[in-house]
Write an enzyme that holds these catalytic residues in place. Structure first.
Site, mmCIF file in Angstrom:
data_model
loop_
_atom_site.group_PDB
_atom_site.id
_atom_site.type_symbol
_atom_site.label_atom_id
_atom_site.label_comp_id
_atom_site.label_asym_id
_atom_site.label_seq_id
_atom_site.Cartn_x
_atom_site.Cartn_y
_atom_site.Cartn_z
ATOM 1 N N THR A 56 0.847 -1.193 0.000
ATOM 2 C CA THR A 56 0.000 0.000 0.000
ATOM 3 C C THR A 56 0.880 1.240 0.000
ATOM 4 O OG1 THR A 56 -1.779 -1.130 1.200
ATOM 5 C CG2 THR A 56 -1.807 1.274 1.218
ATOM 6 N N PHE A 58 1.133 5.216 0.769
ATOM 7 C CA PHE A 58 0.528 6.259 1.592
ATOM 8 C C PHE A 58 1.143 7.607 1.241
ATOM 9 C CE2 PHE A 58 0.075 2.374 3.968
ATOM 10 C CZ PHE A 58 -1.117 2.495 4.667
#
Length: 281
Positions: A174, A176
């Protein structure tokens, strides 16, 4: 506005967003928030100095609603960080793997660990938040139940790690972005990594507007690494584009490309210019 020494994130302590905070800003105290909107509000109100928001995932694509929230957040992207999603099986002290019959986890973690759960005859139950599920298990100690979450969640909530790296595939990551009240367009970061510039735009209502808008980046040798469209206010006729390019607004090629882009757009919002993280390369 006074500094608080805090960085806000969505979720409970031990969430992957919390792990992103630890990786990117270990000197700041984490501030858990209920929603992404609460993260943005915490930074805008001064309850936190920075906010950590997930923007996309290598398996599931962009994070829902994030592109809608960013343009009107009043915040700026000042950094990025990547978290490799490693799934651990957590349980209270004294509980063995063979005692586990069910596990709770965020819905996206269950299919990622399907092979392990099937091999051990464990049923997966969807939870709103994996770190929150870990907190609940630590408090209630439900017999026969475990949690799939980060190892950080286990350490924070006093749960034992029965197994690690349960994900079926080893690439799930992921990305960010770190959000701040003030823009930081200074050149910074590791030498040789370069800068990334993110922006949102809406094209004018003229023939081939998008093609013409993108032409300036090609002719000026600017590499566009991301271009995504999304509807605005549920209208099929109102489309915004989220884009990322390699480079800094002061680079000659970027400056010329952005000037050309403005000619074909009715809206252009610069979200931030920040150093490219090592995991991009």
């Amino acid at each position: 506005m006074m500094k608080t020494g805090k960085i806000a994130f969505q979720g409970a302590l031990g969430a992957y967003s919390h792990e992103a905070c630890v990786n990117a800003r270990p000197n700041l105290d984490p501030l858990p928030c209920q929603t992404f909107e609460d993260v943005i509000a915490a930074v805008n109100s001064g309850k936190a100095d920075l906010g950590m928001l997930p923007i996309d995932n290598s398996t599931y694509g962009r994070v829902a609603d994030m592109h809608r929230l960013l343009p009107d957040s009043g915040l700026h992207i000042v950094d990025e960080t990547f978290v490799r999603v490693r799934i651990s099986l957590l349980a209270p002290e004294g509980v063995a793997l063979e005692d586990i019959h069910t596990v709770r986890a965020h819905l996206v973690l269950l299919p990622q660990s399907a092979a392990y759960l099937k091999a051990h005859n464990i049923e997966g139950i969807a939870a709103v938040d994996s770190a929150g599920a870990a907190e609940d298990l630590a408090r209630n100690k439900t017999p026969g139940e475990g949690v799939l979450a980060s190892s950080l969640a286990g350490k924070i909530h006093g749960l034992n790690i029965l197994a690690e790296g349960l994900e079926d595939y080893g690439h799930n990551t992921t990305r960010f972005v770190v959000m701040g009240r003030e823009a930081d367009t200074t050149r910074r970061g590791d030498a040789g990594m370069g800068m990334v510039t993110s922006f949102i735009f809406r094209v004018r209502n003229i023939p081939a507007a998008l093609y013409k808008a993108m032409g300036g980046f090609a002719t000026n040798g600017v590499n566009m690494t991301k271009l995504e469209s999304y509807m605005v206010d549920g209208s099929f006729m109102a489309t915004r584009f989220y884009a990322e390019i390699e480079g800094h607004p002061d680079d000659d090629g970027v400056r010329r490309a952005m000037e050309e882009l403005q000619y074909f757009t009715s809206e252009l919002i610069l979200l931030g210019s920040y150093p490219a993280a090592q995991k991009r390369h």
